[in-house]
Write a protein that holds these residues in place. Sequence first.
Motif, PDB file in Angstrom:
ATOM      1  N   VAL A 164       0.882  -1.167   0.000  1.00 46.09           N
ATOM      2  CA  VAL A 164       0.000   0.000   0.000  1.00 46.09           C
ATOM      3  C   VAL A 164       0.921   1.219   0.000  1.00 46.09           C
ATOM      4  O   VAL A 164       1.762   1.360   0.885  1.00 46.09           O
ATOM      5  N   ASP A 165       0.774   2.053  -1.012  1.00 44.03           N
ATOM      6  CA  ASP A 165       1.657   3.226  -1.136  1.00 44.03           C
ATOM      7  C   ASP A 165       0.839   4.470  -0.775  1.00 44.03           C
ATOM      8  O   ASP A 165       0.063   4.980  -1.584  1.00 44.03           O
ATOM      9  N   SER A 166       1.044   4.953   0.437  1.00 46.98           N
ATOM     10  CA  SER A 166       0.144   5.975   0.992  1.00 46.98           C
ATOM     11  C   SER A 166       0.583   7.411   0.710  1.00 46.98           C
ATOM     12  O   SER A 166      -0.026   8.342   1.245  1.00 46.98           O
ATOM     13  N   HIS A 167       1.594   7.601  -0.134  1.00 46.36           N
ATOM     14  CA  HIS A 167       2.041   8.974  -0.412  1.00 46.36           C
ATOM     15  C   HIS A 167       2.703   9.010  -1.786  1.00 46.36           C
ATOM     16  O   HIS A 167       3.838   8.540  -1.952  1.00 46.36           O
ATOM     17  N   GLY A 182      -0.052   4.972 -17.292  1.00 47.05           N
ATOM     18  CA  GLY A 182       1.194   4.240 -17.540  1.00 47.05           C
ATOM     19  C   GLY A 182       1.970   4.023 -16.248  1.00 47.05           C
ATOM     20  O   GLY A 182       2.509   2.944 -15.998  1.00 47.05           O
ATOM     21  N   ARG A 183       1.992   5.045 -15.417  1.00 47.05           N
ATOM     22  CA  ARG A 183       2.714   4.911 -14.129  1.00 47.05           C
ATOM     23  C   ARG A 183       1.997   3.938 -13.195  1.00 47.05           C
ATOM     24  O   ARG A 183       2.646   3.185 -12.460  1.00 47.05           O
ATOM     25  N   LEU A 184       0.676   3.957 -13.236  1.00 49.74           N
ATOM     26  CA  LEU A 184      -0.067   2.995 -12.402  1.00 49.74           C
ATOM     27  C   LEU A 184       0.253   1.567 -12.849  1.00 49.74           C
ATOM     28  O   LEU A 184       0.446   0.667 -12.024  1.00 49.74           O
ATOM     29  N   ASP A 185       0.338   1.385 -14.158  1.00 51.79           N
ATOM     30  CA  ASP A 185       0.648   0.070 -14.689  1.00 51.79           C
ATOM     31  C   ASP A 185       2.020  -0.399 -14.192  1.00 51.79           C
ATOM     32  O   ASP A 185       2.219  -1.553 -13.832  1.00 51.79           O
ATOM     33  N   GLU A 186       2.939   0.546 -14.158  1.00 57.64           N
ATOM     34  CA  GLU A 186       4.298   0.239 -13.701  1.00 57.64           C
ATOM     35  C   GLU A 186       4.308  -0.167 -12.220  1.00 57.64           C
ATOM     36  O   GLU A 186       4.922  -1.168 -11.854  1.00 57.64           O
ATOM     37  N   ILE A 187       3.604   0.571 -11.380  1.00 63.54           N
ATOM     38  CA  ILE A 187       3.665   0.239  -9.944  1.00 63.54           C
ATOM     39  C   ILE A 187       2.908  -1.054  -9.641  1.00 63.54           C
ATOM     40  O   ILE A 187       3.257  -1.768  -8.705  1.00 63.54           O
ATOM     41  N   ILE A 188       1.907  -1.368 -10.463  1.00 61.98           N
ATOM     42  CA  ILE A 188       1.202  -2.650 -10.277  1.00 61.98           C
ATOM     43  C   ILE A 188       2.199  -3.795 -10.428  1.00 61.98           C
ATOM     44  O   ILE A 188       2.212  -4.740  -9.648  1.00 61.98           O
ATOM     45  N   LYS A 189       3.075  -3.688 -11.441  1.00 57.88           N
ATOM     46  CA  LYS A 189       4.065  -4.749 -11.689  1.00 57.88           C
ATOM     47  C   LYS A 189       5.025  -4.926 -10.521  1.00 57.88           C
ATOM     48  O   LYS A 189       5.594  -5.988 -10.321  1.00 57.88           O
ATOM     49  N   LEU A 227      -6.432  -0.594  -9.197  1.00 62.09           N
ATOM     50  CA  LEU A 227      -5.863  -0.225  -7.890  1.00 62.09           C
ATOM     51  C   LEU A 227      -6.909   0.479  -7.038  1.00 62.09           C
ATOM     52  O   LEU A 227      -7.796   1.160  -7.559  1.00 62.09           O
ATOM     53  N   THR A 228      -6.784   0.341  -5.721  1.00 65.47           N
ATOM     54  CA  THR A 228      -7.579   1.164  -4.809  1.00 65.47           C
ATOM     55  C   THR A 228      -6.863   2.510  -4.717  1.00 65.47           C
ATOM     56  O   THR A 228      -5.666   2.556  -4.399  1.00 65.47           O
ATOM     57  N   ILE A 229      -7.571   3.590  -5.009  1.00 62.01           N
ATOM     58  CA  ILE A 229      -6.920   4.912  -5.089  1.00 62.01           C
ATOM     59  C   ILE A 229      -7.603   5.893  -4.145  1.00 62.01           C
ATOM     60  O   ILE A 229      -8.836   5.923  -4.051  1.00 62.01           O
ATOM     61  N   LYS A 230      -6.812   6.679  -3.435  1.00 58.07           N
ATOM     62  CA  LYS A 230      -7.339   7.797  -2.638  1.00 58.07           C
ATOM     63  C   LYS A 230      -6.704   9.091  -3.160  1.00 58.07           C
ATOM     64  O   LYS A 230      -5.517   9.098  -3.533  1.00 58.07           O
ATOM     65  N   GLY A 254       8.271   4.609  -8.082  1.00 56.42           N
ATOM     66  CA  GLY A 254       7.156   4.148  -7.238  1.00 56.42           C
ATOM     67  C   GLY A 254       7.317   2.687  -6.876  1.00 56.42           C
ATOM     68  O   GLY A 254       6.341   2.010  -6.580  1.00 56.42           O
ATOM     69  N   ASN A 255       8.554   2.222  -6.910  1.00 51.03           N
ATOM     70  CA  ASN A 255       8.832   0.806  -6.660  1.00 51.03           C
ATOM     71  C   ASN A 255       8.854   0.522  -5.152  1.00 51.03           C
ATOM     72  O   ASN A 255       9.830   0.816  -4.467  1.00 51.03           O
ATOM     73  N   MET A 256       7.794  -0.066  -4.654  1.00 55.47           N
ATOM     74  CA  MET A 256       7.700  -0.321  -3.210  1.00 55.47           C
ATOM     75  C   MET A 256       8.613  -1.465  -2.751  1.00 55.47           C
ATOM     76  O   MET A 256       8.918  -1.572  -1.566  1.00 55.47           O
ATOM     77  N   GLN A 257       9.073  -2.305  -3.682  1.00 50.18           N
ATOM     78  CA  GLN A 257      10.068  -3.312  -3.277  1.00 50.18           C
ATOM     79  C   GLN A 257      11.378  -2.612  -2.897  1.00 50.18           C
ATOM     80  O   GLN A 257      12.088  -3.050  -1.995  1.00 50.18           O
TER      81      GLN A 257
END
Length: 422
Positions: free
Chosen positions: A81-84, A137-144, A179-182, A337-340
């Motif tokens: 979950v990327d909150s920022h 495109g960026r959302l697609d990237e972070i999904i991966k 994605l769930t988006i806020k 946006g790579n959470m790993q």
Amino acid sequence: MALLIKNIKKLVQTEEKPAKKVSGKDMSKVNTIDNAYLFIEDDKFVDFGKMDNLTDDTVFWENKEFDVIDAKGKMVFPSFVDSHTHLVYPASREIEYIDKIKGLSYEEIAKRGGGILNSAKKMREISEEELLKSSLGRLDEIIKYGTGAVEIKSGYGLSFEGEIKMLRVIKKLKRLSPLTIKATFLGAHALPPEYKNKREKYIDLVINEMLPQVATEGLADFIDVFCDKGFFTVEETEKILEAGARYGLRGKIHANELDYSGGVQAGVKYNALSVDHLEYVGDEEINVLLNSETMPTVLPGAAFFLGMVYAPARKMIDFGLPVAMASDFNPGSSPSGNMQFILSMASIAYKLLPEEGINATTINTAYAMDVSDILGSIATGKKANLFITKEIPTIEYMPYYYGTNKIDTVILNGKVIKSGID
Ligand code: NIG
Ligand code: FE
């Protein structure tokens, strides 16, 4: 639709009694089940346990049709979950990055019209369609890379039209993306140059013109202010948070990135959901946070990319606080946006144990975007957002083997979104 994932080497972060957040010593605990199965129906987790218990007669769903994924040798984690983030932006800013290499500070670059103001200039020129396309495109990237929920801020408009344009794009992304988006309204990200000698006029624009429109169109879930040296003062921040509260928007503020700005105290005073960055945090800020419902959120990507001091995340946890870690994905201070990578940074730079890093990037970030009742762990009834890893030896390997994508398959809302990821 239903889905069974079987032979999971390790099912990570299961919860029998879901917690809203984890703090202090509890951050080093992550429940896991070896040789496990996970059953999903529609978009929710409905059952999980050990493979040994998966016999025909214990399968209460035996008459249902379901797909099966064999996850032999692979692990299953709840999605990050990327909150920022600031991932809706008009253009990259690699040229100004060269100024950084030459030694200019973030504030110096901002003073020269670079930084946020540079993005604001480009925001005027880009159409809503182009902005939407690049953001998708960026959302697609972070999904991966394993993100399943993301908060996105405005703040590159800095005018009525620009801010509303950004927020309308975010609203469309909510509809178009799995994605769930806020959405967070960040009208007070930087002072536009035309308001240089009339700051109060800009605050007035944010509060009395932008905010009512944001509320009328239902464009934001939260409100943010960059409360820091050279940006907005505590007094201005409090005014904006108070106005936001009148519209039911809780604060998620940028605080203490550049100095002991008083932002943490202002955030807590107005019961902000989170205070983010926190490079400049001492005992006073820690004590204020200890008596609050506000999630301290550290942004390792920005500190790393800008070469700043690292927030004292280890100390905060040792003092009993919860800590969340998010990407801050933006074109100026954290172009990833790579959470790993954030999970690796949690251990490499902040000395968090892998389990602490996992909690910081899942359940605590879920709390920081007010979705921890439906996301952030694997629990019955929660939304089925998860990733299946490639074959990996241990959970510790996730932060340790940094810089590559260790994810094979992404499932969001119970559906396979990507598989066979390189
Ligand atoms: O979180 N600190 C303030 N705002 C962003 C930077 C945005 C930018 O430079 O474009 C941040 O780092
Ligand atoms: Fe930010």
